[in-house]
Design a protein around this motif. Structure first.
Motif, PDB file in Angstrom:
ATOM      1  N   PHE A 182       0.827  -1.199   0.000  1.00 29.62           N
ATOM      2  CA  PHE A 182       0.000   0.000   0.000  1.00 29.62           C
ATOM      3  C   PHE A 182       0.862   1.250   0.000  1.00 29.62           C
ATOM      4  O   PHE A 182       2.068   1.186   0.246  1.00 29.62           O
ATOM      5  N   ARG A 183       0.230   2.379  -0.265  1.00 28.95           N
ATOM      6  CA  ARG A 183       0.954   3.656  -0.304  1.00 28.95           C
ATOM      7  C   ARG A 183       1.204   4.220   1.086  1.00 28.95           C
ATOM      8  O   ARG A 183       2.034   5.109   1.245  1.00 28.95           O
ATOM      9  N   SER A 184       0.438   3.765   2.053  1.00 30.00           N
ATOM     10  CA  SER A 184       0.585   4.285   3.415  1.00 30.00           C
ATOM     11  C   SER A 184       0.647   3.131   4.401  1.00 30.00           C
ATOM     12  O   SER A 184       0.416   1.967   4.037  1.00 30.00           O
ATOM     13  N   GLU A 185       0.946   3.455   5.650  1.00 30.12           N
ATOM     14  CA  GLU A 185       1.131   2.425   6.667  1.00 30.12           C
ATOM     15  C   GLU A 185      -0.159   1.658   6.946  1.00 30.12           C
ATOM     16  O   GLU A 185      -1.253   2.222   6.955  1.00 30.12           O
ATOM     17  N   VAL A 186      -0.003   0.381   7.190  1.00 28.05           N
ATOM     18  CA  VAL A 186      -1.127  -0.472   7.567  1.00 28.05           C
ATOM     19  C   VAL A 186      -1.388  -0.296   9.058  1.00 28.05           C
ATOM     20  O   VAL A 186      -0.477  -0.430   9.884  1.00 28.05           O
ATOM     21  N   ARG A 187      -2.614   0.026   9.407  1.00 32.32           N
ATOM     22  CA  ARG A 187      -2.965   0.252  10.813  1.00 32.32           C
ATOM     23  C   ARG A 187      -3.400  -1.023  11.515  1.00 32.32           C
ATOM     24  O   ARG A 187      -3.155  -1.205  12.710  1.00 32.32           O
ATOM     25  N   SER A 188      -4.090  -1.913  10.806  1.00 28.27           N
ATOM     26  CA  SER A 188      -4.516  -3.176  11.399  1.00 28.27           C
ATOM     27  C   SER A 188      -4.945  -4.129  10.289  1.00 28.27           C
ATOM     28  O   SER A 188      -5.131  -3.724   9.137  1.00 28.27           O
ATOM     29  N   VAL A 189      -5.083  -5.397  10.661  1.00 31.08           N
ATOM     30  CA  VAL A 189      -5.524  -6.442   9.735  1.00 31.08           C
ATOM     31  C   VAL A 189      -6.547  -7.308  10.453  1.00 31.08           C
ATOM     32  O   VAL A 189      -6.402  -7.595  11.650  1.00 31.08           O
ATOM     33  N   ARG A 190      -7.582  -7.726   9.744  1.00 29.64           N
ATOM     34  CA  ARG A 190      -8.560  -8.665  10.274  1.00 29.64           C
ATOM     35  C   ARG A 190      -8.663  -9.845   9.312  1.00 29.64           C
ATOM     36  O   ARG A 190      -8.681  -9.647   8.091  1.00 29.64           O
ATOM     37  N   LEU A 191      -8.727 -11.055   9.867  1.00 28.52           N
ATOM     38  CA  LEU A 191      -8.794 -12.259   9.045  1.00 28.52           C
ATOM     39  C   LEU A 191     -10.068 -13.051   9.303  1.00 28.52           C
ATOM     40  O   LEU A 191     -10.539 -13.137  10.445  1.00 28.52           O
ATOM     41  N   ARG A 192     -10.604 -13.594   8.231  1.00 32.82           N
ATOM     42  CA  ARG A 192     -11.594 -14.660   8.261  1.00 32.82           C
ATOM     43  C   ARG A 192     -11.064 -15.757   7.344  1.00 32.82           C
ATOM     44  O   ARG A 192     -10.093 -15.547   6.631  1.00 32.82           O
ATOM     45  N   ARG A 193     -11.718 -16.898   7.355  1.00 34.31           N
ATOM     46  CA  ARG A 193     -11.250 -17.980   6.496  1.00 34.31           C
ATOM     47  C   ARG A 193     -11.438 -17.660   5.019  1.00 34.31           C
ATOM     48  O   ARG A 193     -10.782 -18.268   4.171  1.00 34.31           O
ATOM     49  N   ASP A 194     -12.298 -16.700   4.735  1.00 37.40           N
ATOM     50  CA  ASP A 194     -12.554 -16.378   3.329  1.00 37.40           C
ATOM     51  C   ASP A 194     -12.125 -14.969   2.947  1.00 37.40           C
ATOM     52  O   ASP A 194     -12.163 -14.606   1.772  1.00 37.40           O
ATOM     53  N   ARG A 195     -11.694 -14.155   3.918  1.00 31.09           N
ATOM     54  CA  ARG A 195     -11.390 -12.757   3.623  1.00 31.09           C
ATOM     55  C   ARG A 195     -10.172 -12.270   4.404  1.00 31.09           C
ATOM     56  O   ARG A 195      -9.876 -12.732   5.506  1.00 31.09           O
ATOM     57  N   ILE A 196      -9.485 -11.299   3.791  1.00 29.15           N
ATOM     58  CA  ILE A 196      -8.451 -10.520   4.467  1.00 29.15           C
ATOM     59  C   ILE A 196      -8.892  -9.067   4.424  1.00 29.15           C
ATOM     60  O   ILE A 196      -9.201  -8.545   3.341  1.00 29.15           O
ATOM     61  N   VAL A 197      -8.936  -8.409   5.572  1.00 26.58           N
ATOM     62  CA  VAL A 197      -9.346  -7.010   5.648  1.00 26.58           C
ATOM     63  C   VAL A 197      -8.150  -6.201   6.134  1.00 26.58           C
ATOM     64  O   VAL A 197      -7.600  -6.475   7.198  1.00 26.58           O
ATOM     65  N   VAL A 198      -7.756  -5.216   5.326  1.00 27.16           N
ATOM     66  CA  VAL A 198      -6.598  -4.382   5.648  1.00 27.16           C
ATOM     67  C   VAL A 198      -7.080  -2.958   5.903  1.00 27.16           C
ATOM     68  O   VAL A 198      -7.800  -2.376   5.083  1.00 27.16           O
ATOM     69  N   VAL A 199      -6.661  -2.391   7.022  1.00 24.39           N
ATOM     70  CA  VAL A 199      -7.121  -1.071   7.442  1.00 24.39           C
ATOM     71  C   VAL A 199      -5.965  -0.073   7.358  1.00 24.39           C
ATOM     72  O   VAL A 199      -4.923  -0.270   7.997  1.00 24.39           O
ATOM     73  N   LEU A 200      -6.168   0.978   6.569  1.00 18.27           N
ATOM     74  CA  LEU A 200      -5.219   2.085   6.491  1.00 18.27           C
ATOM     75  C   LEU A 200      -5.789   3.280   7.248  1.00 18.27           C
ATOM     76  O   LEU A 200      -6.865   3.182   7.856  1.00 18.27           O
ATOM     77  N   GLU A 201      -5.102   4.394   7.210  1.00 18.21           N
ATOM     78  CA  GLU A 201      -5.535   5.580   7.956  1.00 18.21           C
ATOM     79  C   GLU A 201      -6.935   6.035   7.572  1.00 18.21           C
ATOM     80  O   GLU A 201      -7.746   6.388   8.433  1.00 18.21           O
ATOM     81  N   GLN A 202      -7.259   6.029   6.285  1.00 21.64           N
ATOM     82  CA  GLN A 202      -8.570   6.512   5.842  1.00 21.64           C
ATOM     83  C   GLN A 202      -9.210   5.615   4.785  1.00 21.64           C
ATOM     84  O   GLN A 202     -10.068   6.053   4.034  1.00 21.64           O
ATOM     85  N   LYS A 203      -8.768   4.368   4.732  1.00 20.25           N
ATOM     86  CA  LYS A 203      -9.325   3.468   3.733  1.00 20.25           C
ATOM     87  C   LYS A 203      -9.214   2.035   4.226  1.00 20.25           C
ATOM     88  O   LYS A 203      -8.290   1.674   4.949  1.00 20.25           O
ATOM     89  N   ILE A 204     -10.191   1.217   3.820  1.00 21.12           N
ATOM     90  CA  ILE A 204     -10.205  -0.203   4.167  1.00 21.12           C
ATOM     91  C   ILE A 204     -10.353  -1.006   2.882  1.00 21.12           C
ATOM     92  O   ILE A 204     -11.165  -0.670   2.009  1.00 21.12           O
ATOM     93  N   PHE A 205      -9.535  -2.074   2.765  1.00 19.49           N
ATOM     94  CA  PHE A 205      -9.582  -2.950   1.607  1.00 19.49           C
ATOM     95  C   PHE A 205     -10.012  -4.348   2.061  1.00 19.49           C
ATOM     96  O   PHE A 205      -9.506  -4.855   3.065  1.00 19.49           O
ATOM     97  N   VAL A 206     -10.923  -4.958   1.292  1.00 17.76           N
ATOM     98  CA  VAL A 206     -11.386  -6.311   1.577  1.00 17.76           C
ATOM     99  C   VAL A 206     -10.951  -7.205   0.418  1.00 17.76           C
ATOM    100  O   VAL A 206     -11.289  -6.940  -0.735  1.00 17.76           O
ATOM    101  N   TYR A 207     -10.199  -8.277   0.740  1.00 13.88           N
ATOM    102  CA  TYR A 207      -9.668  -9.178  -0.276  1.00 13.88           C
ATOM    103  C   TYR A 207     -10.213 -10.586  -0.101  1.00 13.88           C
ATOM    104  O   TYR A 207     -10.528 -11.009   1.018  1.00 13.88           O
ATOM    105  N   ASN A 208     -10.272 -11.312  -1.205  1.00 19.03           N
ATOM    106  CA  ASN A 208     -10.575 -12.738  -1.169  1.00 19.03           C
ATOM    107  C   ASN A 208      -9.309 -13.476  -0.718  1.00 19.03           C
ATOM    108  O   ASN A 208      -8.217 -13.223  -1.236  1.00 19.03           O
ATOM    109  N   PHE A 209      -9.436 -14.382   0.239  1.00 18.89           N
ATOM    110  CA  PHE A 209      -8.263 -15.051   0.768  1.00 18.89           C
ATOM    111  C   PHE A 209      -7.635 -16.016  -0.245  1.00 18.89           C
ATOM    112  O   PHE A 209      -6.433 -16.254  -0.240  1.00 18.89           O
ATOM    113  N   ALA A 210      -8.446 -16.579  -1.133  1.00 13.72           N
ATOM    114  CA  ALA A 210      -7.946 -17.608  -2.045  1.00 13.72           C
ATOM    115  C   ALA A 210      -6.905 -17.070  -3.017  1.00 13.72           C
ATOM    116  O   ALA A 210      -5.871 -17.705  -3.258  1.00 13.72           O
TER     117      ALA A 210
END
Length: 418
Positions: A158-186
């Motif tokens: 990412f362009r900025s620092e990662v503030r936190s991460v949340r995991l599920r078996r099907d998703r990766i959630v990445v939290v930045l200062e003002q944006k959140i990205f949701v990814y497929n884990f596969a």
């Protein structure tokens, strides 16, 4: 069976499951990952020689545990609160809560600072983010670490620092200062982007129960939270407080949301489906910084920690286990508890006297930071301190009052714990 281990060729370990094993909490299997894609929507900056490159194999040498107590950069429970992870200035460690014991540690020989360690239940997959004065990885990258292979099997940049991460078996959630990205884990494919108000703490919560993902994050206004229901493709905005949101928690099924503001006096519980306020409880009268909120597995209890050095347990008068949540009790109709005997004259005295107070409390060192969760044994609470303290306490659900300390360890000094 895969294992979390510090050795390159780990032996089977019954404490950990492979990513494809099923659990009681979520029967979905975690797909195997091989690639190292990065986010096309938010590409990585140029390489920085101050950071250590990602190695396809483990570091050349694993440093022995430091003689002095390590500096703790991060602590967090896994999804079912049975384990917790600690990021330190030269690696990370994983602990079991009950019985308390260190499961394994990984110490890096150069750099080594890990600012975020997110577990995925008890499997060998973790999300790591570099941190501290000498990060092991750039703080703008999420490294997907497979301890069965002792290497990173994927990364997100990412362009900025990662503030936190949340995991599920099907998703990766990445939290930045003002944006959140949701990814497929596969395949690490980007599925959703969310804009938020400034979120330096990386506040974000995701449901962990069987079924659809519910995600909660700050909205675009002060005091507002945003709830994403991915099954129904609905977004709900809740004006939870007048002041800035500093902490929130979701029940396991994603139906209940507890929120706290920068005032730190009141905690509110909402129905995430319609946004209705179900209950309001009072931590205290003085301003405080709420560090942690946690629902019990059956959503009968709520635990709260703050800088006042007291962990509170509140009784929830709502049924969070069924779609039709009972709203018979709400903030406007407080339930009398052992600490709110004046609630019968709420119409005469200020709201403070009619507030719903905690059922049980546990006293800690004031000013230190603690995170809480409910233990797997009945009526128990597990408390983790940024100073390395581990407490397991029991509360009386009928009589309330001061909790009983069952166990204490300093997990940064294993010699004192074992």
């Amino acid at each position: 069976m895969a294992t979390l281990s510090a050795s390159p060729c780990p032996n089977p370990n019954p404490n950990f499951r492979s990513p494809t094993d099923q659990t009681d909490h979520d029967p979905e299997s975690l797909p195997h990952m091989e690639l190292h894609p990065s986010s096309d929507q938010d590409p990585t900056p140029n390489s920085n020689p101050n950071f250590h490159a990602v190695l396809p194999t483990p570091p050349e040498a694993i440093a022995p545990a430091a003689a002095a107590a390590p500096s703790l950069l991060h602590i967090s429970f896994n999804q079912d609160h049975g384990c917790f992870a600690a990021g330190i200035d030269h690696g990370f460690r994983i602990y079991n809560c009950d019985p308390f014991r260190e499961i394994f540690r990984r110490d890096f020989d150069r750099g080594g600072g890990i600012g975020v360690v997110e577990m995925l239940f008890r499997c060998n997959i973790l999300a790591l983010v570099g941190g501290g004065p000498d990060p092991q990885y750039p703080p703008n990258k999420v490294m997907i670490w497979d301890d069965h292979q002792s290497r990173c099997i994927g990364e997100l940049s990412f362009r900025s620092e990662v503030r936190s991460v949340r995991l599920r078996r099907d998703r990766i959630v990445v939290v930045l200062e003002q944006k959140i990205f949701v990814y497929n884990f596969a395949d690490l494919k980007l599925l959703h982007q969310i804009e938020t108000i400034a979120n330096p703490k990386g506040l974000c919560a995701v449901s962990q129960g069987v079924g659809s993902l519910v995600l909660v994050c700050p909205g675009l206004q002060k005091g507002q939270v945003r709830v994403e229901h991915y099954a129904s493709k609905r977004t709900k905005f809740i004006m939870a407080h007048d002041s800035r949101i500093v902490c929130f928690a979701l029940s396991q099924d994603g139906q209940l949301l507890a929120t706290a503001s920068s005032k730190g006096t009141l905690v509110r519980i909402f129905n995430t489906v319609d946004g209705s306020l179900l209950q309001e409880v009072r931590r205290g009268a003085d301003r405080a910084e709420i560090y942690s909120l946690a629902f019990s597995s059956n959503a009968q209890w709520l635990a709260v920690s703050s800088d006042k050095g007291t962990v509170h347990v509140f009784s929830l008068k709502i049924n969070g286990g069924s779609p039709g949540i009972d709203r018979s009790q709400s903030a406007s109709d407080p339930v009398t508890s052992p600490h709110s005997s004046l609630s019968f004259i709420k119409g005469v005295l200020p709201k403070y006297f009619s507030s719903e107070w905690s059922v049980a409390q546990f006293r800690l060192v004031e000013g230190s930071q603690y995170v809480v969760a409910f233990g797997h044994q009945k009526n128990t609470v597990v408390i983790l301190g940024i100073d390395g303290s581990f407490y397991r306490c029991q509360f009386d659900p009928v009589n309330g009052g001061e909790m009983t300390q069952l166990e204490y360890h300093n997990f940064l000094k294993p010699e004192a714990a074992f």
